[in-house]
Design an enzyme around this catalytic site. Structure first.
Site, PDB file in Angstrom:
ATOM      1  N   SER A   1      82.561-146.054  77.203  1.00 55.22           N
ATOM      2  CA  SER A   1      82.920-145.482  75.897  1.00 55.22           C
ATOM      3  C   SER A   1      82.243-146.221  74.743  1.00 55.22           C
ATOM      4  O   SER A   1      82.402-145.824  73.587  1.00 55.22           O
ATOM      5  CB  SER A   1      84.441-145.478  75.711  1.00 55.22           C
ATOM      6  OG  SER A   1      84.974-146.773  75.916  1.00 55.22           O
TER       7      SER A   1
ATOM      8  N   ASN B   1      94.753-151.527  77.252  1.00 53.24           N
ATOM      9  CA  ASN B   1      95.579-150.361  76.909  1.00 53.24           C
ATOM     10  C   ASN B   1      96.306-150.547  75.580  1.00 53.24           C
ATOM     11  O   ASN B   1      96.320-149.641  74.740  1.00 53.24           O
ATOM     12  CB  ASN B   1      96.586-150.075  78.025  1.00 53.24           C
ATOM     13  CG  ASN B   1      95.896-149.730  79.337  1.00 53.24           C
ATOM     14  OD1 ASN B   1      94.681-149.557  79.361  1.00 53.24           O
ATOM     15  ND2 ASN B   1      96.660-149.642  80.407  1.00 53.24           N
TER      16      ASN B   1
ATOM     17  N   HIS C   1      94.924-108.100  48.450  1.00 52.32           N
ATOM     18  CA  HIS C   1      94.108-107.263  49.346  1.00 52.32           C
ATOM     19  C   HIS C   1      92.651-107.222  48.902  1.00 52.32           C
ATOM     20  O   HIS C   1      91.961-106.232  49.125  1.00 52.32           O
ATOM     21  CB  HIS C   1      94.646-105.829  49.433  1.00 52.32           C
ATOM     22  CG  HIS C   1      96.128-105.750  49.626  1.00 52.32           C
ATOM     23  ND1 HIS C   1      96.731-105.790  50.866  1.00 52.32           N
ATOM     24  CD2 HIS C   1      97.148-105.676  48.724  1.00 52.32           C
ATOM     25  CE1 HIS C   1      98.048-105.715  50.720  1.00 52.32           C
ATOM     26  NE2 HIS C   1      98.327-105.652  49.427  1.00 52.32           N
TER      27      HIS C   1
ATOM     28  N   SER D   1      65.708-119.411  49.720  1.00 52.92           N
ATOM     29  CA  SER D   1      65.296-118.734  50.947  1.00 52.92           C
ATOM     30  C   SER D   1      63.802-118.953  51.148  1.00 52.92           C
ATOM     31  O   SER D   1      63.045-118.996  50.176  1.00 52.92           O
ATOM     32  CB  SER D   1      65.594-117.243  50.830  1.00 52.92           C
ATOM     33  OG  SER D   1      64.783-116.509  51.727  1.00 52.92           O
TER      34      SER D   1
ATOM     35  N   LYS E   1      66.366-115.748  45.854  1.00 54.08           N
ATOM     36  CA  LYS E   1      67.651-116.209  46.392  1.00 54.08           C
ATOM     37  C   LYS E   1      68.096-117.574  45.891  1.00 54.08           C
ATOM     38  O   LYS E   1      67.299-118.485  45.747  1.00 54.08           O
ATOM     39  CB  LYS E   1      67.552-116.287  47.919  1.00 54.08           C
ATOM     40  CG  LYS E   1      67.585-114.948  48.583  1.00 54.08           C
ATOM     41  CD  LYS E   1      69.002-114.472  48.745  1.00 54.08           C
ATOM     42  CE  LYS E   1      69.021-113.188  49.540  1.00 54.08           C
ATOM     43  NZ  LYS E   1      70.128-113.133  50.434  1.00 54.08           N
TER      44      LYS E   1
ATOM     45  N   ASN F   1      71.283-119.568  47.333  1.00 54.50           N
ATOM     46  CA  ASN F   1      72.352-119.369  48.319  1.00 54.50           C
ATOM     47  C   ASN F   1      73.453-120.428  48.234  1.00 54.50           C
ATOM     48  O   ASN F   1      73.175-121.584  47.952  1.00 54.50           O
ATOM     49  CB  ASN F   1      71.762-119.392  49.729  1.00 54.50           C
ATOM     50  CG  ASN F   1      70.844-118.210  49.975  1.00 54.50           C
ATOM     51  OD1 ASN F   1      71.043-117.146  49.401  1.00 54.50           O
ATOM     52  ND2 ASN F   1      69.833-118.405  50.792  1.00 54.50           N
TER      53      ASN F   1
ATOM     54  N   GLU G   1      79.242-122.237  52.470  1.00 54.51           N
ATOM     55  CA  GLU G   1      79.237-121.636  53.811  1.00 54.51           C
ATOM     56  C   GLU G   1      79.386-122.699  54.889  1.00 54.51           C
ATOM     57  O   GLU G   1      80.070-122.504  55.896  1.00 54.51           O
ATOM     58  CB  GLU G   1      77.953-120.825  54.020  1.00 54.51           C
ATOM     59  CG  GLU G   1      77.902-119.582  53.134  1.00 54.51           C
ATOM     60  CD  GLU G   1      76.554-118.873  53.186  1.00 54.51           C
ATOM     61  OE1 GLU G   1      75.814-119.032  54.170  1.00 54.51           O
ATOM     62  OE2 GLU G   1      76.238-118.156  52.223  1.00 54.51           O
TER      63      GLU G   1
ATOM     64  N   TYR H   1      99.412-145.229  80.305  1.00 54.29           N
ATOM     65  CA  TYR H   1      98.013-145.003  79.972  1.00 54.29           C
ATOM     66  C   TYR H   1      97.306-144.238  81.085  1.00 54.29           C
ATOM     67  O   TYR H   1      97.524-144.497  82.271  1.00 54.29           O
ATOM     68  CB  TYR H   1      97.282-146.338  79.734  1.00 54.29           C
ATOM     69  CG  TYR H   1      95.811-146.131  79.424  1.00 54.29           C
ATOM     70  CD1 TYR H   1      95.401-145.809  78.142  1.00 54.29           C
ATOM     71  CD2 TYR H   1      94.848-146.207  80.429  1.00 54.29           C
ATOM     72  CE1 TYR H   1      94.054-145.574  77.863  1.00 54.29           C
ATOM     73  CE2 TYR H   1      93.501-145.981  80.158  1.00 54.29           C
ATOM     74  CZ  TYR H   1      93.114-145.663  78.869  1.00 54.29           C
ATOM     75  OH  TYR H   1      91.790-145.429  78.606  1.00 54.29           O
TER      76      TYR H   1
ATOM     77  N   LYS I   1      88.706-139.801  71.300  1.00 53.10           N
ATOM     78  CA  LYS I   1      87.879-140.400  70.240  1.00 53.10           C
ATOM     79  C   LYS I   1      86.790-139.501  69.656  1.00 53.10           C
ATOM     80  O   LYS I   1      86.765-139.265  68.450  1.00 53.10           O
ATOM     81  CB  LYS I   1      87.261-141.696  70.748  1.00 53.10           C
ATOM     82  CG  LYS I   1      88.328-142.748  71.012  1.00 53.10           C
ATOM     83  CD  LYS I   1      87.775-144.059  71.474  1.00 53.10           C
ATOM     84  CE  LYS I   1      88.932-144.947  71.891  1.00 53.10           C
ATOM     85  NZ  LYS I   1      89.706-144.366  73.041  1.00 53.10           N
TER      86      LYS I   1
END
Ligand code: ARG
Length: 457
Positions: free
Chosen positions: A23, A110, A156, A277, A283, A285, A290, A317, A325
């Protein structure tokens, strides 16, 4: 052999098995927490007479030098070691000799990793809190500057009633304020120290768990050693709170994307926070919004991942828990990055106030107010609703707004309309008259602003 447990083995670990098991590539980020915990553990062993004063001093000096060398880049992580705990202990022994081999007395990896993760999450809670406080400051500034910026409120995604930008921002202020409160409340529930739980059943050494808990900034030692080594609730809570926060960011990002569209044209993103773009020269953007929206999957993913990892684990454990992680680190980094970037995006965004007001003006956002007007003239609300509905239909056929009708036209639908109808349904009036607590009217908004300022100060 760089492992801590070679004694009962006669063969080397298979190379693929080692990679699968190790790890260090990701838990190296816990080096500071690991060394902090080890220093306090060693100090406690010394106080309890389990280590001599000299051994204790050597260990603490050695750990501090490892930390300094990691921070300066003099010491690098090498793949020879299984995890951050093995790495630190091996380097300690290399530096100070036999005393280094005594650091792990009365401790297991542990309880060590349980402590490291808890310290890490606690540190990250502090950092996320700071970022949220800063972002709330940015939102508050947007509120203060836009008490008179009219815009349509939607239900809506259809224009509903006029609000102000201050009011709209104020809704996000509440969301991120709740996030901040939710996240900081986790710190209180995770205030118990797992160190001294050992592998699972405590230890036969006379450890002073109250001392280590206090030195590491915890309220007290955890009450049950089996729970101590296998509890990851705090991490799940943190990822849950981050998921909710990320959901709020994503909703806000979605609005920025809409507002920035050619159809809305409510905002102009700062050049520093937008992209172009490669083919379409016109453009500009909203990539940043996003991406903030798009990264939501990673944060939710980490929550679902840890919940799934933990769901079938018997006490205490299990190595499965090493899987707590990578995705958690990624989610925490992602959320922090999103908060920082989106904060900058919102702080630099400019608003086309004229476009927003015009949008609020057409779309019949004042239809409710026209009905309420008739109510003040004695018409029952249900009848008023019907009259204004017919007026709206008339306007749609004519291609105009309610405000554009003459008094005679209004009167053709109800003789209760008077000269004051135009001022009664002006955008200004529609907003200003909404004075219930939490509404966009100026007086209500001033109260909201006062509370927000007070909260942040
Ligand atoms: N790398 C392990 C983890 O992240 C540390 C604990 C290892 N303990 C053990 N008994 N193998 O969970």
């Amino acid at each position: 052999m760089a492992q801590l447990w070679g004694g009962r083995f006669t063969k080397e670990t298979d190379e693929l098995m080692k990679q699968f098991n190790d790890s260090l590539p990701f838990d190296k980020r816990l080096y500071e927490q690991d060394i902090r915990g080890s220093i306090v553990h060693a100090a406690m062993l010394g106080r309890q007479g389990i280590l001599t004063g000299e051994e204790t001093r050597q260990i603490i000096d050695g750990l501090e030098s490892i930390r300094a060398d990691l921070e300066s880049g003099k010491l690098e992580f090498s793949s020879a070691y299984e995890d951050i705990h093995s790495f630190v202990e091996a380097h300690l022994t290399e530096r100070i000799g036999d005393a280094g081999k005594k650091l792990h007395t009365g401790r297991s990896r542990n309880d060590q990793v349980a402590l490291d993760m808890k310290l890490y999450v606690r540190d990250e809670i502090g950092q996320v809190d700071e970022l949220l406080a800063h972002f709330l400051g940015t939102i508050l500034k947007g509120m203060e500057e836009n008490v008179d910026t009219f815009m349509p409120g939607f239900t809506h995604l259809q224009k509903a009633q006029p609000v102000t930008l201050a009011h709209h921002f104020g809704a996000y202020f509440e969301m991120f304020r709740r996030d901040r409160e939710r996240i900081s409340s986790i710190a209180g529930r995770m205030d118990t120290c797992p160190l001294g739980s050992g592998a699972l059943a405590g230890t036969t050494y006379p450890l002073d768990r109250a001392f280590t808990a206090k030195e590491l900034g915890f309220d007290r030692p955890c009450r049950n050693s089996m729970d101590g080594v296998s509890d990851r609730d705090y991490l799940i809570e943190f990822l849950g709170a981050l998921s909710i926060c990320q959901m709020h960011l994503s909703r806000f990002a979605e609005e920025v994307i809409l507002w920035n569209s050619n159809e809305y044209r409510f905002v102009e993103l700062d050049d520093a926070f937008s992209t172009g773009s490669s083919i379409m020269p016109q453009k500009k953007n909203p990539d940043i919004a996003e991406l903030v929206r798009g990264k939501t999957g990673r944060v939710y993913g980490a929550l679902v991942s840890i919940l799934t990892t933990m769901k079938g684990l018997p006490l205490a454990y299990n190595k499965d828990m090493q899987e707590d992680k990578e995705s958690a680190f990624d989610a925490i980094d992602t959320l922090k990055g999103n908060l920082k970037l989106f904060d900058g995006c919102i702080a630099t965004m400019r608003f086309h106030k004229d476009v927003m007001a015009a949008s609020a003006r057409n779309g019949f956002t004042n239809a409710t107010d026209a009905a309420d007007y008739l109510v003040t003239k004695g018409v029952p609300f249900r009848d008023a609703h019907g009259i204004v509905g017919a007026l709206v239909l008339h306007c749609i056929e004519k291609g105009c707004a309610l405000d554009d009708l003459t008094l005679d036209e209004f009167r053709a639908f109800s003789d209760r309309f008077d000269e004051d109808i135009h001022s009664a349904i002006s955008l200004q009036t529609c907003v200003e008259k909404r004075l219930t607590e939490g509404a966009p009217g100026r007086a209500a908004m001033e109260k909201m602003l006062r509370e927000a300022r007070e909260y942040l100060s």
